[in-house]
Enzyme design. Structure first.
Site, PDB file in Angstrom:
ATOM      1  N   SER A  81       0.823  -1.216   0.000  1.00  0.00           N
ATOM      2  CA  SER A  81       0.000   0.000   0.000  1.00  0.00           C
ATOM      3  C   SER A  81       0.855   1.263   0.000  1.00  0.00           C
ATOM      4  CB  SER A  81      -0.861  -0.045   1.268  1.00  0.00           C
ATOM      5  OG  SER A  81      -1.236   1.236   1.679  1.00  0.00           O
TER       6      SER A  81
ATOM      7  N   TYR B  92      -1.994  -0.257  10.320  1.00  0.00           N
ATOM      8  CA  TYR B  92      -2.182  -0.891   9.002  1.00  0.00           C
ATOM      9  C   TYR B  92      -0.908  -0.770   8.170  1.00  0.00           C
ATOM     10  CZ  TYR B  92      -3.649  -1.231   4.085  1.00  0.00           C
ATOM     11  OH  TYR B  92      -3.729  -1.548   2.746  1.00  0.00           O
TER      12      TYR B  92
HETATM   13  N1  LIG Z   1      -8.486  -0.739  -1.912  1.00  0.00           N
HETATM   14  C1  LIG Z   1      -7.422   0.050  -1.811  1.00  0.00           C
HETATM   15  O1  LIG Z   1      -7.488   1.275  -2.026  1.00  0.00           O
HETATM   16  C2  LIG Z   1      -6.086  -0.525  -1.438  1.00  0.00           C
HETATM   17  C3  LIG Z   1      -4.974   0.333  -1.416  1.00  0.00           C
HETATM   18  C4  LIG Z   1      -3.738  -0.191  -1.077  1.00  0.00           C
HETATM   19  C5  LIG Z   1      -3.606  -1.536  -0.801  1.00  0.00           C
HETATM   20  N2  LIG Z   1      -4.699  -2.343  -0.814  1.00  0.00           N
HETATM   21  C6  LIG Z   1      -4.512  -3.758  -0.503  1.00  0.00           C
HETATM   22  O2  LIG Z   1      -5.045  -4.542  -1.566  1.00  0.00           O
HETATM   23  C7  LIG Z   1      -5.564  -5.762  -1.036  1.00  0.00           C
HETATM   24  C8  LIG Z   1      -7.018  -5.940  -1.474  1.00  0.00           C
HETATM   25  O3  LIG Z   1      -7.768  -4.841  -0.961  1.00  0.00           O
HETATM   26  P1  LIG Z   1      -9.319  -4.673  -1.215  1.00  0.00           P
HETATM   27  O4  LIG Z   1      -9.594  -3.217  -1.232  1.00  0.00           O
HETATM   28  O5  LIG Z   1      -9.764  -5.515  -2.338  1.00  0.00           O
HETATM   29  O6  LIG Z   1      -9.888  -5.247   0.166  1.00  0.00           O
HETATM   30  P2  LIG Z   1     -11.120  -6.252   0.461  1.00  0.00           P
HETATM   31  O7  LIG Z   1     -11.348  -6.190   1.925  1.00  0.00           O
HETATM   32  O8  LIG Z   1     -12.242  -5.947  -0.450  1.00  0.00           O
HETATM   33  O9  LIG Z   1     -10.524  -7.677   0.060  1.00  0.00           O
HETATM   34  C9  LIG Z   1      -9.704  -8.427   0.934  1.00  0.00           C
HETATM   35  C10 LIG Z   1     -10.257  -9.850   0.960  1.00  0.00           C
HETATM   36  O10 LIG Z   1      -9.384 -10.639   1.772  1.00  0.00           O
HETATM   37  C11 LIG Z   1     -10.177 -11.544   2.523  1.00  0.00           C
HETATM   38  N3  LIG Z   1      -9.422 -11.921   3.725  1.00  0.00           N
HETATM   39  C12 LIG Z   1      -8.975 -11.105   4.697  1.00  0.00           C
HETATM   40  N4  LIG Z   1      -8.311 -11.806   5.646  1.00  0.00           N
HETATM   41  C13 LIG Z   1      -8.326 -13.098   5.233  1.00  0.00           C
HETATM   42  C14 LIG Z   1      -7.808 -14.309   5.779  1.00  0.00           C
HETATM   43  N5  LIG Z   1      -7.152 -14.335   6.957  1.00  0.00           N
HETATM   44  N6  LIG Z   1      -8.005 -15.460   5.093  1.00  0.00           N
HETATM   45  C15 LIG Z   1      -8.673 -15.469   3.928  1.00  0.00           C
HETATM   46  N7  LIG Z   1      -9.193 -14.348   3.363  1.00  0.00           N
HETATM   47  C16 LIG Z   1      -9.020 -13.187   4.000  1.00  0.00           C
HETATM   48  C17 LIG Z   1     -11.445 -10.771   2.860  1.00  0.00           C
HETATM   49  O11 LIG Z   1     -12.544 -11.623   3.148  1.00  0.00           O
HETATM   50  C18 LIG Z   1     -11.646  -9.945   1.583  1.00  0.00           C
HETATM   51  O12 LIG Z   1     -12.541 -10.591   0.694  1.00  0.00           O
HETATM   52  C19 LIG Z   1      -5.362  -5.694   0.473  1.00  0.00           C
HETATM   53  O13 LIG Z   1      -4.156  -6.346   0.791  1.00  0.00           O
HETATM   54  C20 LIG Z   1      -5.243  -4.205   0.744  1.00  0.00           C
HETATM   55  O14 LIG Z   1      -4.522  -3.940   1.913  1.00  0.00           O
HETATM   56  C21 LIG Z   1      -5.938  -1.881  -1.141  1.00  0.00           C
END
Ligand SMILES: NC(=O)c1ccc[n+]([C@@H]2O[C@H](COP(=O)([O-])OP(=O)(O)OC[C@H]3O[C@@H](n4cnc5c(N)ncnc54)[C@H](O)[C@@H]3O)[C@@H](O)[C@H]2O)c1
Length: 315
Positions: free
Chosen positions: A127, A151
């Site tokens: 991130s 985070y």
């Molecule tokens: N959305 C953003 O703006 C953004 C920005 C920077 C980084 N990220 C990173 O990208 C990735 C995806 O983000 P997103 O926005 O799609 O989030 P999201 O919450 O929609 O998706 C994450 C998924 O991971 C699953 N999950 C979490 N812990 C788990 C576990 N222990 N076992 C199995 N499944 C698990 C959740 O059920 C969820 O479906 C994450 O790592 C997040 O930190 C997102």
């Protein structure tokens, strides 16, 4: 055709990515449908992926070390794209230990599983928050661990473990740092999703702090960045995947006003853990991967509002 594991494939980014991968690869989604936001919504994401093609789904919690390692070994993938995490800066301030479990320990389990299974490439979703409260544009070398939320600290620590396991097992390790992702099916806890939902309900929107700037990146550009990393990166490396174009809060508000002329804004103090600015220097991804973000912010927002008008009432 590659065999690809997408952890977190029922989430926002994962569901879009899975649809893209299904065009020419075999997809294995591992997701525990964590209730950070509605599991019902995550099941709808899975149904939406299915409209593109069949995939394998495993409801497995990645914190379970033995179960995770065993499952990854059984699947025996060529590539592991690890997106699963507990996201959200604000929640991490109240629940810092959960981020050690979900964002660090679970990542170690996935890395171990990838190593033992003989996967040739692992891609880890990091991130922009790892840059802390610096002035942009952020070049990949500027992350130094001086972060301002649990985070971000967890993501930074997880990146370190990625380097460790790359050495232990010799797989190609790519870290991709995403910058504030938005678009259809966007995460409901993030600013744009929250604002649009409130505006559709005729409610005022709440702004924290003043003058913050975010490098908002449309979901299709993020997916393309991950895909290019998978097929174009030749070694282990870290890439910023962002639009490279910071948007000021005032600009976001004026764009929203085009779609919601009656918008009422309530301004509140800054929130702990939020950085003032994010701004990606994407030159490395541009030169090494041929990455080129395509979606202008006004168009991306228009698409997001259009999607919300159609779907938000069902979620
Ligand atoms: N959305 C953003 O703006 C953004 C920005 C920077 C980084 N990220 C990173 O990208 C990735 C995806 O983000 P997103 O926005 O799609 O989030 P999201 O919450 O929609 O998706 C994450 C998924 O991971 C699953 N999950 C979490 N812990 C788990 C576990 N222990 N076992 C199995 N499944 C698990 C959740 O059920 C969820 O479906 C994450 O790592 C997040 O930190 C997102």
């Amino acid at each position: 055709m590659l065999k690809i594991i997408v952890t977190g494939g029922a989430g926002f980014i994962g569901s879009h990515l899975a649809r893209r991968l299904l065009e020419n690869h075999e997809v294995y989604i591992i997701d525990c449908l964590h209730p950070y936001y509605s599991p019902h919504r995550k099941r709808i994401h899975l149904d939406w992926i299915k409209t593109i093609g069949d995939f394998h789904f495993y409801n497995q919690d990645l914190r379970d070390r033995e179960g995770t390692i065993q499952l990854i070994k059984e699947i025996s993938p060529e590539v592991v794209i690890h997106l699963a995490a507990l996201p959200g800066v604000a929640y991490s301030i109240n629940q810092p230990l959960e981020y050690v479990d979900y964002d660090i320990k679970a990542t170690i389990n996935v890395l171990e599983g990838a190593g033992q299974s003989g996967a040739r490439q692992v891609i880890f979703a990091s991130s922009s928050s790892v840059y802390g409260n610096q002035k942009g544009p952020f070049h990949e070398d500027m992350a130094c661990g001086k972060v301002i939320s649990p985070y971000a600290a967890a993501k930074y620590a997880a990146e370190s473990y990625c380097h460790v396991y790359e050495q232990l097992y010799g797989f190609q390790m790519n870290i991709v740092r995403f910058f504030t992702v938005y678009g259809p099916w966007g995460r409901p806890d993030m600013a744009i999703g929250l604002f649009i939902k409130s505006l559709l309900n005729g409610e005022e929107i709440h702004i924290f702090g003043s003058g913050s700037t975010r490098d908002y990146t449309y979901i299709d550009d993020i997916v393309e960045g991950i895909y290019l990393t998978m097929i174009k990166s030749t070694g282990s490396d870290t890439f910023n995947i962002g639009s490279g174009r910071p948007i000021k809060m005032e600009q976001l508000l004026s764009e929203l006003k085009i779609h919601f002329p009656a918008m009422v804004v309530k301004r509140e103090g800054p929130r702990l853990g939020d950085v003032d600015q994010t701004w990606a220097d994407i030159s490395k991804a541009v030169h090494q991967l041929g990455f080129k973000p395509k979606i202008a912010f006004s168009l991306g927002l228009k698409e997001t509002v259009k999607w919300a008008r159609e779907y938000e009432k069902f979620l």
